[in-house]
Enzyme design. Structure first.
Site, PDB file in Angstrom:
ATOM      1  N   LYS A  22     -23.770  83.812  96.634  1.00 67.50           N
ATOM      2  CA  LYS A  22     -22.685  84.669  97.128  1.00 67.50           C
ATOM      3  C   LYS A  22     -21.736  83.867  98.015  1.00 67.50           C
ATOM      4  O   LYS A  22     -20.509  83.941  97.868  1.00 67.50           O
ATOM      5  CB  LYS A  22     -23.260  85.838  97.922  1.00 67.50           C
ATOM      6  CG  LYS A  22     -22.265  86.562  98.841  1.00 67.50           C
ATOM      7  CD  LYS A  22     -22.992  87.559  99.710  1.00 67.50           C
ATOM      8  CE  LYS A  22     -22.058  88.223 100.709  1.00 67.50           C
ATOM      9  NZ  LYS A  22     -21.681  87.348 101.842  1.00 67.50           N
ATOM     10  N   ASN A  23     -22.284  83.086  98.933  1.00 69.66           N
ATOM     11  CA  ASN A  23     -21.455  82.381  99.906  1.00 69.66           C
ATOM     12  C   ASN A  23     -20.700  81.199  99.317  1.00 69.66           C
ATOM     13  O   ASN A  23     -19.814  80.648  99.963  1.00 69.66           O
ATOM     14  CB  ASN A  23     -22.313  81.914 101.092  1.00 69.66           C
ATOM     15  CG  ASN A  23     -22.795  83.078 101.938  1.00 69.66           C
ATOM     16  OD1 ASN A  23     -22.189  84.153 101.926  1.00 69.66           O
ATOM     17  ND2 ASN A  23     -23.880  82.886 102.661  1.00 69.66           N
ATOM     18  N   CYS A 116     -19.625  92.758 108.148  1.00 70.47           N
ATOM     19  CA  CYS A 116     -20.739  93.170 109.000  1.00 70.47           C
ATOM     20  C   CYS A 116     -20.337  93.134 110.468  1.00 70.47           C
ATOM     21  O   CYS A 116     -19.571  92.280 110.897  1.00 70.47           O
ATOM     22  CB  CYS A 116     -21.940  92.236 108.788  1.00 70.47           C
ATOM     23  SG  CYS A 116     -22.737  92.417 107.186  1.00 70.47           S
ATOM     24  N   ARG A 121     -16.887  87.301 116.043  1.00 69.45           N
ATOM     25  CA  ARG A 121     -16.648  86.389 114.917  1.00 69.45           C
ATOM     26  C   ARG A 121     -15.152  86.107 114.747  1.00 69.45           C
ATOM     27  O   ARG A 121     -14.546  86.427 113.722  1.00 69.45           O
ATOM     28  CB  ARG A 121     -17.236  86.977 113.625  1.00 69.45           C
ATOM     29  CG  ARG A 121     -18.714  87.260 113.716  1.00 69.45           C
ATOM     30  CD  ARG A 121     -19.247  87.900 112.463  1.00 69.45           C
ATOM     31  NE  ARG A 121     -19.326  86.953 111.360  1.00 69.45           N
ATOM     32  CZ  ARG A 121     -19.809  87.278 110.170  1.00 69.45           C
ATOM     33  NH1 ARG A 121     -20.216  88.498 109.916  1.00 69.45           N
ATOM     34  NH2 ARG A 121     -19.844  86.367 109.206  1.00 69.45           N
ATOM     35  N   ASP A 305     -28.669  83.596 108.494  1.00 75.30           N
ATOM     36  CA  ASP A 305     -28.797  84.652 107.484  1.00 75.30           C
ATOM     37  C   ASP A 305     -30.244  84.931 107.102  1.00 75.30           C
ATOM     38  O   ASP A 305     -30.523  85.927 106.424  1.00 75.30           O
ATOM     39  CB  ASP A 305     -27.997  84.283 106.232  1.00 75.30           C
ATOM     40  CG  ASP A 305     -26.508  84.561 106.385  1.00 75.30           C
ATOM     41  OD1 ASP A 305     -26.119  85.179 107.397  1.00 75.30           O
ATOM     42  OD2 ASP A 305     -25.738  84.163 105.502  1.00 75.30           O
ATOM     43  N   ARG A 397     -24.224  94.134  99.178  1.00 78.62           N
ATOM     44  CA  ARG A 397     -23.165  93.148  99.404  1.00 78.62           C
ATOM     45  C   ARG A 397     -23.644  91.739  99.066  1.00 78.62           C
ATOM     46  O   ARG A 397     -22.820  90.878  98.698  1.00 78.62           O
ATOM     47  CB  ARG A 397     -22.676  93.181 100.859  1.00 78.62           C
ATOM     48  CG  ARG A 397     -21.808  94.365 101.221  1.00 78.62           C
ATOM     49  CD  ARG A 397     -21.231  94.222 102.625  1.00 78.62           C
ATOM     50  NE  ARG A 397     -20.621  92.907 102.778  1.00 78.62           N
ATOM     51  CZ  ARG A 397     -20.911  92.045 103.754  1.00 78.62           C
ATOM     52  NH1 ARG A 397     -21.795  92.347 104.672  1.00 78.62           N
ATOM     53  NH2 ARG A 397     -20.308  90.891 103.812  1.00 78.62           N
TER      54      ARG A 397
END
Length: 423
Positions: A22-23, A116, A121, A305, A397
């Site tokens: 995903k990242n 999120c 951030r 994560d 997600r």
């Protein structure tokens, strides 16, 4: 909204096939904005964030088709340089369009992002980098406004090795002729995958002998075909799930060295592993789990994560463990939910102290973020009785078909919507 019902007490057994990262795929999809030529990406997981990214690309003027894990992106009229807030608020990674759009248009208007709720951030690292490249950055009614008469290569030192900022600046610099040097950058494997794509597109991206990321940009970039690297966070999450249930699971299609620190911690905790070239076999065991002290850190340190799934594992260890979350504030939102299931956890600022318990009990809990949601799913697998997890859209997600993959290895996870389904 969908929920999960998890029947606990079942040891996982079988093989879990890992999806594409995903990242990595999100910024790579965004990199398609750097060219008008066809862009083909394989091993793209069917995730909520991926679908949102494709909607963003479509809103900006691309045509995006997804079929059987392959995304094909082509030009579909004039490209736009503004995004609607309705799309941006769904996902923080939407801000990654800023770099490519700034490089293409010399101006871009991007609403401040969502995603999120993991503390502030801030995007200031991105903005300071854009300023070094020649842009003027202002805010106007909730939007970041970027503009430049001309962009030029530069030497940029990030105040923190932000993954998002590293990727955003890489993509922008790839379309600026000349050599841009990025210092104190993120070193995650996903960065390498983005660099590989930008190099295929015609830029030259590499790490020099000083550990700096060098981007030699070009006036124009071409389309590419690329296969996304394995998702190391999904890999690690299923390794932890297997260990927590004392199961017998082969996590297949992964890159073990991308999870080297996690593998070390699992083995130190007493989990037997067989590590192959593209798999990790988590083997069953009957000895007590050893509690450990862990601190999250940028790659190659322990991934933030994986902090939440790791906390669930430490809840089941014999004795006291400690977790120091050194990346994001407000990332212990799963802890009170684990306590509802019988865990003994005390949090104070960036520290979580966990006293192991013999048994978790099923409860009604709520996911508040992506990785914390999967931590609750692992807890439900280990608990006595039924666990009901609300807001599983967070889990969707970042995990492709989590109930399907878990049920294939012996779990019993049911997705339902209380407003539609009759139980």
């Amino acid at each position: 909204m969908d929920r999960f019902l998890v029947e606990g007490g079942k040891k996982l057994k079988g093989t879990v096939k890992i999806s594409g990262s995903k990242n990595a795929c999100l910024p790579i999809l965004v990199a398609s904005l750097l060219t008008d030529e066809p862009f083909v990406l394989h091993r793209v997981p069917n995730l909520r964030d991926v679908r949102t990214t494709l909607k963003i690309l479509t809103a900006l003027g691309k045509k995006a088709q997804y079929e059987n894990g392959t995304v094909t992106i082509t030009a579909d009229g004039a490209l736009k340089n503004m995004l609607p807030y309705e799309l941006v608020k769904q996902m923080r990674a939407s801000f990654w369009v800023a770099g490519p759009l700034l490089a293409r248009f010399k101006e871009a208007v991007i609403p401040l992002p969502g995603g999120c709720a993991l503390g502030a951030r801030p995007v200031d690292i991105h903005l300071k980098g854009f300023e070094r490249l020649g842009a003027v950055c202002t805010t106007d009614r909730g939007n970041v406004v970027l503009s430049a008469q001309q962009l030029q290569p530069a030497k940029i030192t990030l105040r923190f090795p932000s993954v998002g900022a590293t990727q955003n600046l890489m993509m922008c610099a790839a379309l600026i002729p000349g050599e841009t040097v990025l210092e104190n950058v993120a070193k995650e494997p996903e960065i390498d995958d983005v660099a590989a794509v930008l190099t295929k597109m015609g830029a030259e991206v590499f790490t020099d002998e000083k550990g700096r990321l060098v981007v030699r940009g070009q006036k124009a970039l071409r389309g590419v075909e690329h296969t996304v690297v394995a998702d190391r966070i999904e890999s690690g999450s299923y390794m932890i799930a297997a260990a927590a249930t004392r199961g017998d699971v082969k996590v297949d299609g992964c890159v073990p060295e991308h999870n080297s620190i996690l593998l070390e911690y699992l083995q130190e905790a007493g989990v037997p592993l067989e590590i192959g070239p593209d798999y990790v076999h988590v083997k069953p065991y009957d000895t007590p789990l050893k509690p450990l002290r862990m601190k999250t850190a940028p790659y190659p340190g322990f991934a933030t994560d994986l902090q939440a799934p790791w906390m669930t594992l430490m809840v089941l260890a014999q004795g006291a463990s400690e977790i120091d979350e050194d990346i994001f504030e407000n990332r212990f939102m799963h802890a009170p939910e684990l306590v509802r299931m019988g865990a003994d956890i005390v949090t104070e600022k960036s520290i979580a102290r966990v006293n192991g318990v013999k048994q978790l009990s099923g409860a009604h809990v709520m996911a508040s973020d992506l990785r914390g949601g999967f931590a609750l799913l692992i807890a439900g697998l280990c608990a006595q009785g039924i666990t009901e997890i609300e807001r599983v859209y967070h889990i969707d997600r970042g995990y492709e078909d989590p109930e399907g993959k878990l049920n294939a290895v012996g779990a019993k996870v049911t997705r339902y919507n209380p407003d539609k389904d009759d139980f």
